[in-house]
Design an enzyme around this catalytic site. Sequence first.
Site, PDB file in Angstrom:
ATOM      1  N   GLU A  22      -8.577  35.818  25.511  1.00  0.00           N
ATOM      2  CA  GLU A  22      -7.890  34.961  24.551  1.00  0.00           C
ATOM      3  C   GLU A  22      -6.396  35.243  24.436  1.00  0.00           C
ATOM      4  O   GLU A  22      -5.769  34.891  23.439  1.00  0.00           O
ATOM      5  CB  GLU A  22      -8.543  35.121  23.170  1.00  0.00           C
ATOM      6  CG  GLU A  22     -10.033  34.842  23.188  1.00  0.00           C
ATOM      7  CD  GLU A  22     -10.696  35.072  21.846  1.00  0.00           C
ATOM      8  OE1 GLU A  22     -10.766  34.118  21.054  1.00  0.00           O
ATOM      9  OE2 GLU A  22     -11.140  36.215  21.594  1.00  0.00           O
ATOM     10  N   ASP A  31      -6.922  30.263  21.250  1.00  0.00           N
ATOM     11  CA  ASP A  31      -6.182  31.492  20.981  1.00  0.00           C
ATOM     12  C   ASP A  31      -5.216  31.819  22.114  1.00  0.00           C
ATOM     13  O   ASP A  31      -4.123  32.350  21.872  1.00  0.00           O
ATOM     14  CB  ASP A  31      -7.143  32.657  20.765  1.00  0.00           C
ATOM     15  CG  ASP A  31      -7.746  32.655  19.367  1.00  0.00           C
ATOM     16  OD1 ASP A  31      -7.035  32.292  18.420  1.00  0.00           O
ATOM     17  OD2 ASP A  31      -8.920  33.009  19.225  1.00  0.00           O
ATOM     18  N   ASP A  48     -30.621  44.451  18.532  1.00  0.00           N
ATOM     19  CA  ASP A  48     -31.934  44.840  18.042  1.00  0.00           C
ATOM     20  C   ASP A  48     -32.556  43.742  17.188  1.00  0.00           C
ATOM     21  O   ASP A  48     -33.777  43.714  17.008  1.00  0.00           O
ATOM     22  CB  ASP A  48     -31.852  46.150  17.260  1.00  0.00           C
ATOM     23  CG  ASP A  48     -31.920  47.380  18.158  1.00  0.00           C
ATOM     24  OD1 ASP A  48     -32.346  47.229  19.321  1.00  0.00           O
ATOM     25  OD2 ASP A  48     -31.550  48.479  17.706  1.00  0.00           O
TER      26      ASP A  48
END
Length: 248
Positions: free
Chosen positions: A144, A170, A78
């Site tokens: 990841e 990661d 938004d």
Amino acid sequence: MSVLHTPGSLGTWVKMPTIESVQILAHAGFDFVVIDQEHAPIDVRTAYQLINTATAEGLLALVRVEELQPSTIQRILDAGAGGVLIPHIDTPEQAELAVRSVRFPPKGIRGAGGTSRAGRWGTLPTAEYLASGNEAALCIPQLESGLAIENVEKIAAIDGVDALFVGVADLSMDMGTTPGDPEVVRLYLHALDVAHQAGKPCGFASGTAAGARAALDQGFDFVMASSDTAMLVTQALDTARTVKQLQA
């Protein structure tokens, strides 16, 4: 079609909570930015300002949210973000929730807020505002972990997943090794292949320009090269070192 579908699309991470950083990146020629709420001190208000600046400068403004949290995703969209990267998506169930967090009912659970910036403060016709969420806003799961790669076919097949991003740092840590390990390379190239088979772009991040260029050469569709903080550090170190050497 978004800029991420354009081969060779170049972005970078925005970690500094200042609009000047985004403006500089736009003038430097980047195609998009990823405002990083996961690893930088950027709250929703600051993200809002950075999104607005990026959009005004003609950049696609994506936000990496802190976690898979529907209420956070709703507020970021938004605020006018072009889409979200959601970290640590390991399962198709998590990916489905990510999609539903981006889409309005009946496709999802995002609440309508047409009086927000995304709705042009209520001046955008409702149908156009809803289309911005159901058609334009990008949902990009980050893969990841080894488990995420195991599930990549199922994740890529989900309607509403617009692109995939492989978090190699990661992923390698999850595997107890380094990003250059041949098995890590095999897994992220597998994810790339699956994404393309599903007709979806796949992204990669590198701390260096050379690494980003190599990823594009491997077939990745969009890359994040370095970050605003890393580029500042690199130039600052080089400038200070050069000047001090001249003084010696």
